[in-house]
Design an enzyme around this catalytic site. Sequence first.
Site, PDB file in Angstrom:
ATOM      1  N   ASP A 194     -33.150  32.056  60.717  1.00 42.10           N
ATOM      2  CA  ASP A 194     -33.135  31.237  61.932  1.00 42.10           C
ATOM      3  C   ASP A 194     -32.915  29.795  61.477  1.00 42.10           C
ATOM      4  OD1 ASP A 194     -33.722  29.641  64.111  1.00 42.10           O
ATOM      5  OD2 ASP A 194     -35.656  30.567  64.556  1.00 42.10           O
TER       6      ASP A 194
ATOM      7  N   LYS B 202     -31.396  22.195  69.699  1.00 42.67           N
ATOM      8  CA  LYS B 202     -32.000  21.253  68.767  1.00 42.67           C
ATOM      9  C   LYS B 202     -30.978  20.347  68.095  1.00 42.67           C
ATOM     10  CE  LYS B 202     -35.892  24.321  67.767  1.00 42.67           C
ATOM     11  NZ  LYS B 202     -36.916  23.512  68.427  1.00 42.67           N
TER      12      LYS B 202
ATOM     13  N   TRP C  67     -42.448  29.254  64.262  1.00 50.16           N
ATOM     14  CA  TRP C  67     -41.355  30.109  64.717  1.00 50.16           C
ATOM     15  C   TRP C  67     -41.180  31.325  63.819  1.00 50.16           C
ATOM     16  CZ3 TRP C  67     -41.192  29.005  69.373  1.00 50.16           C
ATOM     17  CH2 TRP C  67     -41.321  27.689  69.822  1.00 50.16           C
TER      18      TRP C  67
END
Length: 363
Positions: free
Chosen positions: A175, A199, A105
């Site tokens: 993030d 998540k 990511w």
Amino acid sequence: MSRVYNFSAGPAVLPEDVLRECADEMLDYRGCGMSVMEMSHRSKMYQQIIDEAEADLRNLMAIPDNYKVLFLQGGASQQFTAVPMNLCALPGANGKADYILTGMWAKKAYQEAARFIDAQAVASSADKTFSYIPDCSDLPIREDADYVYICENNTIYGTVYHELPNTKGKILVSDVSSMFLSQPHDVEKYGVIYGGVQKNVGPAGLVISVIREDLIPEGAVDGCPTMLNWRTQADAGSMYNTPNCWAIYVCGKVFKWLLNKGGLAEMAKLNQAKAKVLYDFLDESDLFKGTVRAEDRSLMNVPFVTGDPELDAQFVKESQAAGLENLKGHRSVGGMRASIYNAMPIEGVETLVAFMKDFEAKH
């Protein structure tokens, strides 16, 4: 009804108390005769839902008054573009940013930023399949960089920053998707902290961004789509267009659940206890091995292997039959992964370890 233990990395397990509340209110939210999914986002009733959700999140994270909270669509991946487009449009910005690559990511965010600005990777753990966090105490941060970017917890590879990088005075953007609200964060250490909620916080389709007000450009940003312009979203109270009403509603209930649990400090203790059960077993096992350097282990995502792909596949199959779902590792790395987010009870981790012990005894 029989609930399984769901170890999915996302969309992931939600608190049963929250799911029951949502079910109870599905057809008739607090006497209004309709579901939240049918409700106008311009109504006073929905405004109360989103206002209450923001107030509870501010309470949970101790968010200072000079930070905006935005409930946005597009998931965390859309912020990969929004971050450079907004931060590099500020007065005095140089159109440069430094990225630390610790997994897929962070790499995707870096590649996306490089389409619009001068993005540079100043550190990476790709040399060992992202199994560790690089030393970030003295990185070659450029003097004219506008910000430094990290993915703080790496869902696929199971690493986490236990200490934030030395950004040498530059804005830190993080993030935190797969560790969002799992522990306290000192928000003032960040210029921007954001996470996709699917998540660890709520249903898929929503990203929550907490942004220091001076980092939100005034007016339109040249070349930036309207929906990615933080000023547009901030001025409209996250409702420039119809927001993800249902996800915000569910997240609001999760915020209250967390507050009732004692807040993020208490949640961190519970998460540490859960992770210890699993990591202690992995450290003692002759069959199963963790794949992350010990000092960089995530409390949320725990990847492990047997060393034999066929045995890994057999473990996944048998664990599913035993009511332990979604333990297959990410397709890019294989093996297994247990995501033990806030809503996973310690009994679920203990059940997993008991199953692993039994599997090891048979193999």
